[in-house]
Scaffold this motif. Structure first.
Motif, PDB file in Angstrom:
ATOM      1  N   ALA A 154      39.496  73.167  45.746  1.00  0.00           N
ATOM      2  CA  ALA A 154      38.872  74.168  46.589  1.00  0.00           C
ATOM      3  C   ALA A 154      39.820  74.499  47.724  1.00  0.00           C
ATOM      4  O   ALA A 154      40.715  73.722  48.058  1.00  0.00           O
ATOM      5  CB  ALA A 154      37.545  73.661  47.140  1.00  0.00           C
ATOM      6  N   THR A 155      39.623  75.658  48.285  1.00  0.00           N
ATOM      7  CA  THR A 155      40.377  76.091  49.443  1.00  0.00           C
ATOM      8  C   THR A 155      39.368  76.523  50.490  1.00  0.00           C
ATOM      9  O   THR A 155      38.447  77.277  50.187  1.00  0.00           O
ATOM     10  CB  THR A 155      41.298  77.275  49.082  1.00  0.00           C
ATOM     11  N   CYS A 156      39.526  76.018  51.701  1.00  0.00           N
ATOM     12  CA  CYS A 156      38.634  76.394  52.794  1.00  0.00           C
ATOM     13  C   CYS A 156      39.411  77.176  53.843  1.00  0.00           C
ATOM     14  O   CYS A 156      40.575  76.875  54.109  1.00  0.00           O
ATOM     15  CB  CYS A 156      38.005  75.155  53.423  1.00  0.00           C
ATOM     16  N   THR A 157      38.735  78.156  54.429  1.00  0.00           N
ATOM     17  CA  THR A 157      39.343  79.000  55.444  1.00  0.00           C
ATOM     18  C   THR A 157      38.487  78.985  56.693  1.00  0.00           C
ATOM     19  O   THR A 157      37.258  79.046  56.619  1.00  0.00           O
ATOM     20  CB  THR A 157      39.482  80.452  54.935  1.00  0.00           C
ATOM     21  N   VAL A 158      39.149  78.905  57.842  1.00  0.00           N
ATOM     22  CA  VAL A 158      38.489  78.992  59.143  1.00  0.00           C
ATOM     23  C   VAL A 158      39.062  80.211  59.854  1.00  0.00           C
ATOM     24  O   VAL A 158      40.287  80.366  59.943  1.00  0.00           O
ATOM     25  CB  VAL A 158      38.746  77.731  60.003  1.00  0.00           C
ATOM     26  N   THR A 159      38.173  81.078  60.336  1.00  0.00           N
ATOM     27  CA  THR A 159      38.595  82.262  61.065  1.00  0.00           C
ATOM     28  C   THR A 159      37.982  82.219  62.466  1.00  0.00           C
ATOM     29  O   THR A 159      36.776  82.031  62.607  1.00  0.00           O
ATOM     30  CB  THR A 159      38.154  83.542  60.335  1.00  0.00           C
ATOM     31  N   THR A 160      38.835  82.370  63.479  1.00  0.00           N
ATOM     32  CA  THR A 160      38.395  82.381  64.877  1.00  0.00           C
ATOM     33  C   THR A 160      38.981  83.616  65.557  1.00  0.00           C
ATOM     34  O   THR A 160      39.711  84.396  64.931  1.00  0.00           O
ATOM     35  CB  THR A 160      38.880  81.127  65.635  1.00  0.00           C
ATOM     36  N   ASP A 161      38.689  83.753  66.829  1.00  0.00           N
ATOM     37  CA  ASP A 161      39.284  84.840  67.610  1.00  0.00           C
ATOM     38  C   ASP A 161      40.801  84.680  67.728  1.00  0.00           C
ATOM     39  O   ASP A 161      41.515  85.639  68.006  1.00  0.00           O
ATOM     40  CB  ASP A 161      38.670  84.895  69.007  1.00  0.00           C
TER      41      ASP A 161
END
Length: 102
Positions: free
Chosen positions: A20-27
């Motif tokens: 699996a690949t996880c992505t975190v998106t922030t400002d």
């Protein structure tokens, strides 16, 4: 006993195959973590500064960001070649008869 061992081996092989690949998106931007099956985020305050902590399924800290705002989005997806594989496709040939694979 023999069946339990074979099931354990097959389960182990299956977990090696599934990624699996996880992505975190922030400002502040977007980060992708290979081999993470799930992630968690938490915001804490350290010396008056907001700190975002990103951890994987094992509790390992993957990322720490300071003062990146309050917007945090996470997503995890399975990776692969796009083919839906059957369990029988990933186990070794010598185990197939034990699991009813032809």
């Amino acid at each position: 006993m023999k069946t339990k061992i074979l099931i354990a081996i097959a389960a182990f092989l299956f977990t090696l195959h599934v990624n699996a690949t996880c992505t975190v998106t922030t400002d502040c931007g977007s980060w992708t973590f290979e081999d993470a099956t799930s992630i968690s985020t938490s915001n804490t305050s350290v010396n008056g500064e907001s700190v975002l902590i990103v951890q994987d399924q094992d509790g390992t800290v993957l990322l720490q960001l300071e003062n990146c705002g309050n917007s945090v989005e996470t997503s995890c997806t399975s990776t692969g070649d796009g083919n839906d594989e059957d369990f029988c496709d990933i186990i070794p040939d010598f185990l197939k008869p034990f699991f009813g694979c032809e």
